[in-house]
Design a protein around this motif. Structure first.
Motif, PDB file in Angstrom:
ATOM      1  N   ALA A 193      46.479  51.418  57.789  1.00  0.00           N
ATOM      2  CA  ALA A 193      47.474  50.347  57.915  1.00  0.00           C
ATOM      3  C   ALA A 193      48.560  50.540  56.867  1.00  0.00           C
ATOM      4  O   ALA A 193      48.269  50.824  55.703  1.00  0.00           O
ATOM      5  CB  ALA A 193      46.807  48.989  57.732  1.00  0.00           C
ATOM      6  N   ILE A 194      49.802  50.379  57.296  1.00  0.00           N
ATOM      7  CA  ILE A 194      50.930  50.390  56.372  1.00  0.00           C
ATOM      8  C   ILE A 194      51.238  48.928  56.062  1.00  0.00           C
ATOM      9  O   ILE A 194      51.497  48.134  56.974  1.00  0.00           O
ATOM     10  CB  ILE A 194      52.186  51.047  57.004  1.00  0.00           C
ATOM     11  N   THR A 195      51.165  48.571  54.789  1.00  0.00           N
ATOM     12  CA  THR A 195      51.420  47.194  54.367  1.00  0.00           C
ATOM     13  C   THR A 195      52.603  47.156  53.406  1.00  0.00           C
ATOM     14  O   THR A 195      53.117  48.189  52.999  1.00  0.00           O
ATOM     15  CB  THR A 195      50.178  46.581  53.692  1.00  0.00           C
ATOM     16  N   GLY A 196      53.012  45.959  53.044  1.00  0.00           N
ATOM     17  CA  GLY A 196      54.130  45.798  52.120  1.00  0.00           C
ATOM     18  C   GLY A 196      55.481  46.013  52.785  1.00  0.00           C
ATOM     19  O   GLY A 196      56.505  46.095  52.100  1.00  0.00           O
ATOM     20  N   TYR A 221      53.367  51.020  52.061  1.00  0.00           N
ATOM     21  CA  TYR A 221      52.286  51.818  51.494  1.00  0.00           C
ATOM     22  C   TYR A 221      51.044  51.704  52.370  1.00  0.00           C
ATOM     23  O   TYR A 221      50.840  50.694  53.042  1.00  0.00           O
ATOM     24  CB  TYR A 221      51.935  51.332  50.084  1.00  0.00           C
ATOM     25  N   VAL A 222      50.177  52.732  52.305  1.00  0.00           N
ATOM     26  CA  VAL A 222      48.896  52.667  53.004  1.00  0.00           C
ATOM     27  C   VAL A 222      48.032  51.635  52.285  1.00  0.00           C
ATOM     28  O   VAL A 222      47.887  51.671  51.060  1.00  0.00           O
ATOM     29  CB  VAL A 222      48.197  54.044  53.024  1.00  0.00           C
ATOM     30  N   ALA A 223      47.486  50.696  53.043  1.00  0.00           N
ATOM     31  CA  ALA A 223      46.632  49.637  52.491  1.00  0.00           C
ATOM     32  C   ALA A 223      45.464  50.256  51.726  1.00  0.00           C
ATOM     33  O   ALA A 223      44.864  51.232  52.175  1.00  0.00           O
ATOM     34  CB  ALA A 223      46.123  48.744  53.612  1.00  0.00           C
ATOM     35  N   ASN A 224      45.135  49.643  50.571  1.00  0.00           N
ATOM     36  CA  ASN A 224      44.067  50.213  49.753  1.00  0.00           C
ATOM     37  C   ASN A 224      43.190  49.166  49.086  1.00  0.00           C
ATOM     38  O   ASN A 224      42.489  49.459  48.134  1.00  0.00           O
ATOM     39  CB  ASN A 224      44.652  51.157  48.687  1.00  0.00           C
TER      40      ASN A 224
END
Length: 122
Positions: free
Chosen positions: A9-12, A55-58
């Motif tokens: 998932a791309i977040t932000g 960013y890629v969710a982490n």
């Protein structure tokens, strides 16, 4: 045996350009950011020619069910890997990793560089 698809998932995205311009099938470039002071496993998401889109969710609170975290995929590629947009849900973009696109991207980039430098000199 067929390899299983890997999704992240791309977040932000709300901190950059949002998600309204994104469509399934578009290519996103995932690039490691080892010097990121907030997350040592940070992977930024970029789109040509737009730039950074998130960013890629982490973290457990941002990684949707069925997706892997940035930490889980971090060691699976060297610096950069391509991904394909599959779903957009509000401010989150679900992408499928596409390691086979890597080589095509590099070749295309090199062709663009040589063409543009010829035009400048000619």
């Amino acid at each position: 045996m067929m390899e299983q698809s890997i999704y992240v998932a791309i977040t932000g995205t709300q901190h950059y350009l949002g998600t309204t311009f994104l469509k399934p099938g578009q290519i996103i470039h995932l690039i490691k950011e080892p010097d990121n002071i907030h997350d040592q496993e940070a992977i930024r998401a970029e789109m040509v020619p737009v730039g950074k889109i998130g960013y890629v969710a982490n973290s457990p609170s941002t990684v949707p069910k069925g997706c892997r975290s940035a930490g889980r995929i971090y060691d699976s590629f060297e610096h950069h890997i391509c991904a394909i947009v599959r779903f957009i849900v509000k401010d989150t973009v679900i992408v499928e990793l596409a390691p086979s696109l890597e080589e095509m991207y590099i070749i295309k980039t090199m062709q663009d560089v040589s063409v543009s430098s010829r035009r400048k000199n000619g």
